[in-house]
Motif scaffolding. Structure first.
Motif, PDB file in Angstrom:
ATOM      1  N   UNK A   1       0.061  -6.319  -3.460  1.00 33.21           N
ATOM      2  CA  UNK A   1      -1.287  -6.320  -2.896  1.00 33.21           C
ATOM      3  C   UNK A   1      -2.124  -7.462  -3.476  1.00 33.21           C
ATOM      4  N   UNK A   2      -1.950  -7.723  -4.777  1.00 34.62           N
ATOM      5  CA  UNK A   2      -2.672  -8.829  -5.386  1.00 34.62           C
ATOM      6  C   UNK A   2      -2.230 -10.160  -4.782  1.00 34.62           C
ATOM      7  N   UNK A   3      -0.915 -10.278  -4.525  1.00 34.20           N
ATOM      8  CA  UNK A   3      -0.398 -11.504  -3.906  1.00 34.20           C
ATOM      9  C   UNK A   3      -1.018 -11.715  -2.529  1.00 34.20           C
ATOM     10  N   UNK A   4      -1.171 -10.633  -1.779  1.00 36.34           N
ATOM     11  CA  UNK A   4      -1.797 -10.712  -0.451  1.00 36.34           C
ATOM     12  C   UNK A   4      -3.216 -11.277  -0.542  1.00 36.34           C
ATOM     13  N   UNK A   5      -3.937 -10.905  -1.585  1.00 32.27           N
ATOM     14  CA  UNK A   5      -5.336 -11.300  -1.725  1.00 32.27           C
ATOM     15  C   UNK A   5      -5.513 -12.706  -2.312  1.00 32.27           C
ATOM     16  N   UNK A   6      -4.447 -13.255  -2.930  1.00 32.76           N
ATOM     17  CA  UNK A   6      -4.570 -14.554  -3.572  1.00 32.76           C
ATOM     18  C   UNK A   6      -4.483 -15.700  -2.564  1.00 32.76           C
ATOM     19  N   UNK A   7      -4.902 -16.897  -3.001  1.00 31.96           N
ATOM     20  CA  UNK A   7      -4.711 -18.094  -2.196  1.00 31.96           C
ATOM     21  C   UNK A   7      -3.328 -18.677  -2.458  1.00 31.96           C
ATOM     22  N   UNK A   8      -2.763 -19.363  -1.467  1.00 36.73           N
ATOM     23  CA  UNK A   8      -1.444 -19.963  -1.618  1.00 36.73           C
ATOM     24  C   UNK A   8      -1.526 -21.306  -2.351  1.00 36.73           C
TER      25      UNK A   8
ATOM     26  N   UNK B   1       4.344   1.894  -8.522  1.00 36.80           N
ATOM     27  CA  UNK B   1       2.994   1.618  -8.028  1.00 36.80           C
ATOM     28  C   UNK B   1       2.522   0.252  -8.511  1.00 36.80           C
ATOM     29  N   UNK B   2       2.906  -0.123  -9.749  1.00 36.29           N
ATOM     30  CA  UNK B   2       2.529  -1.432 -10.289  1.00 36.29           C
ATOM     31  C   UNK B   2       3.167  -2.556  -9.479  1.00 36.29           C
ATOM     32  N   UNK B   3       4.414  -2.351  -9.033  1.00 31.96           N
ATOM     33  CA  UNK B   3       5.061  -3.349  -8.171  1.00 31.96           C
ATOM     34  C   UNK B   3       4.281  -3.496  -6.862  1.00 31.96           C
ATOM     35  N   UNK B   4       3.819  -2.367  -6.321  1.00 31.97           N
ATOM     36  CA  UNK B   4       2.994  -2.415  -5.122  1.00 31.97           C
ATOM     37  C   UNK B   4       1.677  -3.137  -5.367  1.00 31.97           C
ATOM     38  N   UNK B   5       1.102  -2.940  -6.550  1.00 31.54           N
ATOM     39  CA  UNK B   5      -0.147  -3.634  -6.886  1.00 31.54           C
ATOM     40  C   UNK B   5       0.061  -5.136  -6.977  1.00 31.54           C
ATOM     41  N   UNK B   6       1.215  -5.562  -7.504  1.00 30.88           N
ATOM     42  CA  UNK B   6       1.523  -6.985  -7.555  1.00 30.88           C
ATOM     43  C   UNK B   6       1.587  -7.563  -6.139  1.00 30.88           C
TER      44      UNK B   6
ATOM     45  N   UNK C   1       0.832  -1.210   0.000  1.00 30.81           N
ATOM     46  CA  UNK C   1       0.000   0.000   0.000  1.00 30.81           C
ATOM     47  C   UNK C   1       0.866   1.260   0.000  1.00 30.81           C
ATOM     48  N   UNK C   2       1.971   1.227   0.748  1.00 33.55           N
ATOM     49  CA  UNK C   2       2.890   2.370   0.784  1.00 33.55           C
ATOM     50  C   UNK C   2       3.523   2.585  -0.589  1.00 33.55           C
ATOM     51  N   UNK C   3       3.868   1.495  -1.287  1.00 28.97           N
ATOM     52  CA  UNK C   3       4.473   1.608  -2.619  1.00 28.97           C
ATOM     53  C   UNK C   3       3.484   2.176  -3.629  1.00 28.97           C
ATOM     54  N   UNK C   4       2.222   1.754  -3.540  1.00 31.22           N
ATOM     55  CA  UNK C   4       1.199   2.285  -4.437  1.00 31.22           C
ATOM     56  C   UNK C   4       1.023   3.782  -4.217  1.00 31.22           C
ATOM     57  N   UNK C   5       0.928   4.180  -2.945  1.00 30.28           N
ATOM     58  CA  UNK C   5       0.791   5.601  -2.625  1.00 30.28           C
ATOM     59  C   UNK C   5       2.003   6.389  -3.093  1.00 30.28           C
ATOM     60  N   UNK C   6       3.194   5.810  -2.922  1.00 30.03           N
ATOM     61  CA  UNK C   6       4.420   6.478  -3.345  1.00 30.03           C
ATOM     62  C   UNK C   6       4.444   6.687  -4.854  1.00 30.03           C
ATOM     63  N   UNK C   7       3.977   5.691  -5.603  1.00 31.97           N
ATOM     64  CA  UNK C   7       3.936   5.825  -7.057  1.00 31.97           C
ATOM     65  C   UNK C   7       2.972   6.904  -7.503  1.00 31.97           C
ATOM     66  N   UNK C   8       1.834   7.007  -6.835  1.00 31.68           N
ATOM     67  CA  UNK C   8       0.846   8.043  -7.171  1.00 31.68           C
ATOM     68  C   UNK C   8       1.403   9.426  -6.877  1.00 31.68           C
ATOM     69  N   UNK C   9       2.012   9.582  -5.688  1.00 25.70           N
ATOM     70  CA  UNK C   9       2.614  10.875  -5.325  1.00 25.70           C
ATOM     71  C   UNK C   9       3.757  11.214  -6.280  1.00 25.70           C
TER      72      UNK C   9
END
Length: 319
Positions: A309-316, A302-307, A258-266
């Motif tokens: 975040x997506x990993x967090x939401x996925x199943x292992x 920001x795209x790296x941060x999205x990856x 989330x911090x990386x996504x925010x950093x990319x936007x800023x």
């Protein structure tokens, strides 16, 4: 009395959302964890491919397209934009043209990485002066970052469509995840968290390297230019830790992502401001975009941060 750590898994966090607004988040999580979001990811690939085409287009314009191979990422990005846009409406296009063009674009990114290494070697002093020539030569990791969109295209091509959710998770697991696990079937049923964490770590390190020597050229004029450099080891480290630890995947990874996504936007805002502050400002938009700070570069972080975040939401993966 010993306090138990709070449950921060995706499902636990979902229960903390107020009931009236919870349903759309629950639906989105269900699609992500069951691998039924092909249309959505295809649309994201189309948008990011278009951005990649513009980014690499004006970066190679700076290099005067001195080598014909410099046209290939521009043409492939445009083709992938069209193919992934078509895949939003066509299951067949997703499994054929989007998949083939994504793999081809990945190969092109690796070849481009080789050309950029050669470009550094051909500068005066070559690799005997790595610090100077990496900073002043062609952006070393840019071709690998160019492959991020293609990677998402490959992932999207193996996913199920949103309307396939009626098949049922248990049935699908039994049908396609028997005694011989396969990475393609893991993607199909939404079990590829570890795989995504590895890609997130690699992409983050490449983004961090690009940020380091790009901002070094500017002598780190603004303190905020250190932020992506400092976040890089945190995000890459948390992604690597998440491969071996589900707890890290549910705690540290989403926070840093989330911090990386925010950093990319800023950072994108700062780059736009940098372009507008150049001589001519809004009166010379094309020139200042070409020769000012790279407008889309922070979006890659920001795209790296999205990856992540997506990993967090996925199943292992089961294995």
């Amino acid at each position: 009395m010993r306090l138990l750590p709070a449950d921060t898994s995706p499902h636990a966090m979902l229960q903390r959302i107020r009931t009236p607004v919870r349903p759309p988040f629950a639906t989105a999580l269900k699609h992500l964890q069951h691998g039924t979001f092909q249309r959505t990811l295809s649309l994201m690939v189309a948008g990011s491919s278009a951005v990649s085409a513009m980014e690499v287009g004006y970066e190679h314009y700076r290099g005067s397209y001195s080598n014909p191979v410099m046209y290939t990422p521009v043409l492939l990005s445009a083709a992938l934009t069209f193919a992934s846009g078509t895949a939003v409406f066509s299951r067949r296009a997703a499994r054929t043209w989007m998949r083939y063009l994504s793999f081809l674009t990945l190969v092109d990114g690796v070849i481009g990485f080789g050309f950029h290494i050669r470009g550094v070697a051909r500068k005066p002093g070559g690799w005997r002066m790595p610090l100077v020539n990496i900073v002043m030569g062609p952006p070393l990791f840019a071709p690998l970052l160019f492959g991020t969109t293609a990677y998402l295209g490959v992932i999207a091509s193996y996913l199920q469509r949103e309307e396939d959710e009626t098949i049922g998770t248990a049935t699908m697991d039994k049908l396609v995840h028997g005694d011989k696990p396969d990475w393609r079937e893991d993607i199909r049923i939404g079990r590829f968290q570890k795989h995504l964490c590895v890609v997130c770590a690699i992409g983050t390190l490449c983004c961090g390297g690009e940020s380091l020597y790009s901002h070094y050229k500017d002598n780190f004029k603004y303190g905020v230019q250190w932020s992506p450099v400092l976040l890089t080891p945190l995000l890459a480290g948390s992604a690597i830790a998440a491969v071996g630890s589900e707890r890290c995947a549910n705690t540290l990874l989403p926070v840093v992502s989330a911090a990386a996504i925010a950093n990319g936007i800023v950072g994108t805002g700062y780059h736009i401001r940098g372009i507008l502050r150049r001589s001519g400002g809004r009166r010379k938009p094309l020139y200042n975009t070409l020769y000012g700070p790279p407008i889309f570069a922070p979006m890659l972080f920001a795209a790296a941060g999205m990856l992540g975040m997506m990993a967090y939401l996925m199943r292992r993966e089961k294995s």
